[in-house]
Design an enzyme around this catalytic site. Structure first.
Site, PDB file in Angstrom:
ATOM      1  N   CYS A 173      28.017 -37.505  80.297  1.00 17.51           N
ATOM      2  CA  CYS A 173      28.367 -36.721  79.094  1.00 17.51           C
ATOM      3  C   CYS A 173      27.789 -35.311  79.209  1.00 17.51           C
ATOM      4  O   CYS A 173      28.179 -34.563  80.086  1.00 17.51           O
ATOM      5  CB  CYS A 173      27.883 -37.439  77.831  1.00 17.51           C
ATOM      6  SG  CYS A 173      28.418 -39.137  77.659  1.00 17.51           S
ATOM      7  N   ASP A 236      39.837 -39.829  77.389  1.00 10.07           N
ATOM      8  CA  ASP A 236      38.701 -39.102  76.837  1.00 10.07           C
ATOM      9  C   ASP A 236      39.216 -38.036  75.880  1.00 10.07           C
ATOM     10  O   ASP A 236      39.825 -37.049  76.297  1.00 10.07           O
ATOM     11  CB  ASP A 236      37.905 -38.460  77.976  1.00 10.07           C
ATOM     12  CG  ASP A 236      36.567 -37.883  77.528  1.00 10.07           C
ATOM     13  OD1 ASP A 236      36.495 -37.366  76.397  1.00 10.07           O
ATOM     14  OD2 ASP A 236      35.609 -37.961  78.311  1.00 10.07           O
ATOM     15  N   HIS A 269      35.994 -41.754  76.733  1.00 10.33           N
ATOM     16  CA  HIS A 269      34.715 -41.104  76.982  1.00 10.33           C
ATOM     17  C   HIS A 269      33.598 -42.145  76.871  1.00 10.33           C
ATOM     18  O   HIS A 269      33.635 -43.032  76.041  1.00 10.33           O
ATOM     19  CB  HIS A 269      34.476 -39.991  75.956  1.00 10.33           C
ATOM     20  CG  HIS A 269      33.254 -39.188  76.237  1.00 10.33           C
ATOM     21  ND1 HIS A 269      33.207 -38.242  77.232  1.00 10.33           N
ATOM     22  CD2 HIS A 269      32.023 -39.205  75.679  1.00 10.33           C
ATOM     23  CE1 HIS A 269      31.998 -37.712  77.271  1.00 10.33           C
ATOM     24  NE2 HIS A 269      31.262 -38.279  76.344  1.00 10.33           N
TER      25      HIS A 269
END
Length: 300
Positions: A173, A236, A269
């Site tokens: 991330c 994502d 994600h």
């Protein structure tokens, strides 16, 4: 619990809540003991990696600004020397998921080191307030983060158990973006694996937000000093496939033929984060296998 679908945290319509009993406290006075409550799924059954055969160390290193930077180290017990992997956290800092990933790497023969980039302001790991977490993360500037990595690399070079000429970096991330940046900054790094780090400003970013996020990976392709493997999710919502294709084009234009981006079909994600709702076991396992192969070829 916040379901994270973007690298830097949620937008207002992303947020939903559930309940879970949480581990609390600190480890050795330096690190929060449990999983980040802001993202811990009610039904989570995270991978738990033991420390048998490992040496675990928690210490501090002197950062360029004079701050005593906490680091978590997991390495094989013994003299080594072992190749090194710097582990860059998500926005929650060095909580149990990040430490577990360090232990997983250590069991593969690496010395894994996770710096606590955010704690100058406050440790985000035990917090549930996403607005406060985002404020803490926003205070960690590019130069501060690069300085912390530089300090970690310098400390590592002085350790007899470290093979200082074989260094990798991986992160998730927020940390995925840092991987690209670090591989463009430090010639000592031999390989990077970036898990779903933002590559370019979000489509909704204001000019101020876009400027604050510089340098963006899409602008750093010419500067990469080592190969980078990018691991991204098709679904994502925070990192559109258009930015992935832009990064691929930038790598090709820069002649970075040893770098590659893999997109996992259907993955959201945070698909590697085994403590979140976003966890996708098959994509996570395949991504981890590709990480080990990538590092194995370049660091061992």
């Amino acid at each position: 619990m916040t379901t994270l679908i973007r690298p830097e945290g949620p937008e207002p319509d992303d947020i939903r809540f559930s309940r879970r009993a949480l581990a609390t406290g600190t480890i050795g006075g330096l690190f929060f003991a449990g999983y980040a409550p802001a993202a811990l799924a009610a039904q989570a059954a995270p991978i738990q990696t033991g420390d048998d055969g490992l040496t675990i160390e928690q210490t501090t290193v002197p950062a360029p600004d004079g701050f005593d930077l906490p680091i978590y180290v997991a390495r094989p017990t013994g003299d080594g020397p072992h190749p090194v992997i710097i582990v860059v956290s998500e926005i929650f800092g060095v909580h149990e998921y990040i430490r577990d990933c360090c232990r997983r790497l250590a069991h593969q023969g690496y010395a894994a080191i996770a710096p606590a980039f955010f704690v100058r302001v406050e440790d985000p790991a035990p917090l549930s307030d996403m607005q406060r977490i985002q404020e803490i993360v926003g205070a960690a500037s590019y130069e501060q983060v690069m300085g912390d990595i530089s300090a970690t690399l310098e400390w590592t070079s002085q350790q007899l158990w470290a093979k200082a000429d074989k260094v990798g970096v991986t992160g998730w991330c927020w940390g995925g973006k840092v991987v690209w940046q670090a591989c463009a900054r430090f010639a000592v790094i031999d390989a990077g694996v970036a898990w779903y780090g933002r590559l370019a400003p979000a489509p909704t970013a204001t000019p101020q937000q876009a400027a604050a996020g510089q340098p963006w990976p899409v602008d750093l392709a010419d500067d990469l000093k080592c190969p980078v493997l990018g691991l991204y999710g098709e679904n994502d919502r925070g990192i559109p496939l258009e930015s992935v294709e832009a990064m691929r084009s930038a790598l090709a234009a820069a002649g970075q033929t040893s770098s590659e981006i893999i997109v996992f079909p259907g993955a959201p994600h945070g698909f590697h984060a085994d403590y979140r709702d976003s966890f996708r076991p098959e994509a996570a396992a395949e991504g981890w296998s590709k990480l080990l192969a990538f590092f194995g070829e370049r660091l061992k």
